[in-house]
Design an enzyme around this catalytic site. Structure first.
Site, short mmCIF file in Angstrom:
data_model
loop_
_atom_site.label_atom_id
_atom_site.label_comp_id
_atom_site.label_asym_id
_atom_site.label_seq_id
_atom_site.Cartn_x
_atom_site.Cartn_y
_atom_site.Cartn_z
CB ILE A 190 -0.96 -0.01 1.21
CG1 ILE A 190 -1.97 -1.15 1.05
CG2 ILE A 190 -1.67 1.32 1.37
CD1 ILE A 190 -2.84 -1.39 2.27
CB SER A 240 -2.43 0.83 9.31
OG SER A 240 -2.33 1.61 10.50
CG ASP A 254 -11.22 3.09 7.20
OD1 ASP A 254 -12.44 3.36 7.12
OD2 ASP A 254 -10.72 2.05 6.73
CD GLU A 288 -12.50 -1.62 13.40
OE1 GLU A 288 -12.95 -2.54 12.67
OE2 GLU A 288 -11.56 -0.88 13.05
CG HIS A 337 -11.99 -1.59 9.22
ND1 HIS A 337 -11.51 -2.32 10.27
CD2 HIS A 337 -11.13 -1.84 8.19
CE1 HIS A 337 -10.42 -2.98 9.90
NE2 HIS A 337 -10.17 -2.72 8.63
N GLY A 360 -11.61 1.13 4.24
CA GLY A 360 -10.46 1.38 3.36
C GLY A 360 -10.39 0.42 2.19
#
Length: 630
Positions: free
Chosen positions: A384, A461, A486, A491, A513, A515
């Protein structure tokens, strides 16, 4: 040992072939006709009513032939078409038809004119094919059928089989209720409902055994077959709403797949995983030691994401469970979101958009800057990070990067020797580091204070790499000029309510989340991971496995393949080869790959051998898992 005198009676339509032949003939003869779809639908409706026994077969046949408007000359084309529509598992098991030719019969309510040339290629002669025959007029038009043939009558298959007076156990394999009635009448010993092409509830509900493919039928009867273990017996559990293409890819391959939309807590997963061969997850499901210990049949775990810290990789390896992930499939999606958020932060787009939504017009250039000429600091220069580096440079940013691993710079990017050097120089810092637990609070109060005052921070990340309390304090003090987040330390397992201390800041972009959550990325992952799973299940390949010795294997060529996973201890290969030598196996090739803990040896050999060698190899000390492929 195969039971002597057993006879196998096959249906033709939707069993030996994937289709109903008269439906295909209708498609051909009605080509270009304005009422084509209407007539074909009517023919299919009549076909199903006859198959399920809801109307007499004679009535079904009469009605369909009237609608066909076909000629003898059409039959050659029909045969050519049917040759392309042989059922997949039938076509791959020609050896069975060759070896047991004298015991195989076809009883069909179809027609010998197109059945004979098809089954002849499977070693079934015309005199073992029992079917109807067409009537033609002087111009060759199909005008009817031989009414004197018992198969043109209602329940004609019963009378046909009775007249054949076969010795030994009679097994009927077909897709319809009209095949089951031979068992119901007591003249067949077993009925196998064949569901590879169509699942008819009436037939399946009354079957002695439901067989989703010929592989299953051959396995149950211990007959020669193309594959060692029927794919329908391999159970796959996909959690967390992975893309439906993954379900389709694996189902189309013949596996039994269950799709669950959410993750499962440990206790539920421990119960659910029993009997499962393949587990597919995303980032929320925790595959712990307890889960792996309960997984009595687990062969492989597919992570439909990049990260694998949710899986106890070491314990999985020690239990012979191979783990694959998707390290590249969503790279572009993450990079595009990073670029978009960097621009939005620098231009204060989020704040201006919120004002408009609240009914305020605040046109201003204050706090709105171009990204051109600004310094971008990339922490983590992997797949990435490198792609982001290229795109950021393309829009005019100066790129700096820091990584604990040596990595070649792309374009004009400059490597920083320390994290502090990167933080000191960057206008925007973007995090792309892995899920190593040691990275917890990688960016904390100390690191934030090393950043330029008013610099932006982007985290796409892992949630735990940023100290959220330190980030909140820095946003309140102005040390951080804006942030895009993100991922979060904690979570939820599924969509619903969510709270974070970062809510309420006009200069903070928060996303759930997403991405890597684009349609393209999820589709790519749904192709990549199942392909790795299927390659391992079907051939033993472990290329790109994250916890296992990697080995690329050639395609099997008329050989059986032994896959032996064992603890990597001195002398074990000698013990394995000692067993192979004892049974005097004709080995064509052997492959070995190891790491410090586990060895993986693959042996290809001639398919004629003493099957007791399998028990002997399983008993070799320090064996973890063993299976046979062919």
């Amino acid at each position: 040992m195969v039971e002597a005198g057993r006879k196998y009676v096959f249906d033709f339509d939707s069993t030996l072939t994937r289709v109903e032949a008269l439906d295909v003939l209708a498609e051909m003869t009605l080509q270009g006709k304005s009422n084509k779809e209407e007539v074909i639908n009517e023919i299919q409706k009549i076909t199903n009513l006859g198959i399920d026994g809801d109307i007499s077969f004679t009535e079904s046949l009469e009605k369909r032939i009237k609608l066909l408007n076909a000629n003898k000359s059409d039959l050659k084309g029909l045969v050519a078409e049917l040759r392309q529509k042989i059922s997949k598992s039938i076509a791959s098991n020609k050896e069975f038809f060759e070896k047991y030719a004298d015991d195989i019969y076809v009883i069909s309510c179809g027609f010998k004119e197109f059945i004979d040339p098809i089954v002849k290629e499977y070693n079934i002669p015309s005199d073992r094919v029992y079917a109807n025959t067409f009537k033609f007029d002087e111009e060759g038009n199909i005008v009817g059928f031989d009414e004197g043939n018992v198969l043109s009558q209602h329940n004609g298959k019963i009378e046909c089989l009775k007249q054949m007076d076969l010795d030994g156990e009679v097994q009927v394999i077909g897709d319809g209720y009209s095949d089951y009635v031979m068992r119901e009448a007591g003249i067949a010993d077993k009925f196998f409902a064949y569901t590879e092409n169509v699942h008819r509830d009436k037939a399946a509900d009354n079957a002695d055994h439901v067989t989703p493919s010929l592989d299953e039928f051959l396995f149950v009867n211990d007959l020669p077959r193309n594959i060692s273990y029927p794919k329908n017996r391999i159970k796959i559990l996909l959690l967390e709403n992975v893309h439906t293409a993954a379900f389709e890819n694996l189902s189309d391959e013949g596996f039994s797949v269950e799709l669950v939309k959410h993750s499962l807590p440990e206790e539920e997963l421990i119960e659910k995983i029993k009997g499962v061969h393949v587990l597919g997850i995303r980032s929320k499901t925790q595959v712990t030691q307890k889960v792996l210990d309960a997984a009595d049949k687990l062969l492989v775990v597919g992570a439909f994401c990049i990260g694998t810290t949710q899986i106890n990789l070491e314990h999985a390896k020690n239990r012979g469970v191979v783990v694959f992930n998707a390290p590249y499939s969503n790279t572009r999606s993450v990079v595009e979101l990073a670029i978009g958020e960097i621009i939005m932060l620098m231009r204060s787009v989020f704040a201006r958009s919120s004002e408009i939504h609240n009914g305020q017009w605040q046109k201003t250039a204050a706090g709105s800057r171009e990204v051109r000429g600004k310094n971008l600091g990339i922490v983590g220069y992997g797949n990435i990070g490198k792609q982001l580096s290229v795109l950021a440079e393309a829009i005019g940013m100066r790129v700096y990067y820091y990584d604990v691993e040596d990595s070649l710079a792309l374009g004009n990017a400059k490597k920083c020797n320390t994290l502090e050097d990167l933080l000191n120089i960057s206008d925007v810092v973007t995090l792309h580091i892995d899920d190593n637990p040691a990275n917890k609070n990688f960016i904390g109060e100390r690191e934030i204070n090393q950043m330029k005052k008013g610099a932006m921070l982007v985290n796409l990340s892992r949630g735990f790499v940023v100290d959220i309390d330190a980030l909140v304090a820095a946003l309140e003090s102005g040390q951080i000029g804006g942030a895009a987040v993100d991922v979060y330390p904690e979570e939820p397992r599924s969509n619903g309510d969510f709270k974070t201390k970062l809510q309420g800041f006009s200069n903070v972009i928060l996303t759930p989340h997403v991405g890597g959550s684009t349609e393209e990325a999820q589709r790519d992952i749904a192709d990549f991971v199942p392909n790795k799973i299927m390659d391992y299940i079907n051939s033993g390949n472990t290329v790109d496995a994250v916890n296992f010795p990697n080995i690329r294997l050639p395609k099997q060529n008329k050989a059986h393949r032994f896959l032996h996973i064992h603890k990597n201890v001195p002398g074990i290969m000698a013990k394995i080869n000692e067993v192979l030598a004892k049974f005097e196996l004709n080995i064509s090739s052997q492959y070995l790959s190891t790491d410090s803990e586990v060895g993986y040896v693959i042996t290809d050999l001639d398919k004629e051998y003493n099957k007791d060698v399998i028990k002997a190899l399983r008993k070799v000390e320090n064996t973890i898992k063993f299976r046979v492929l062919y």
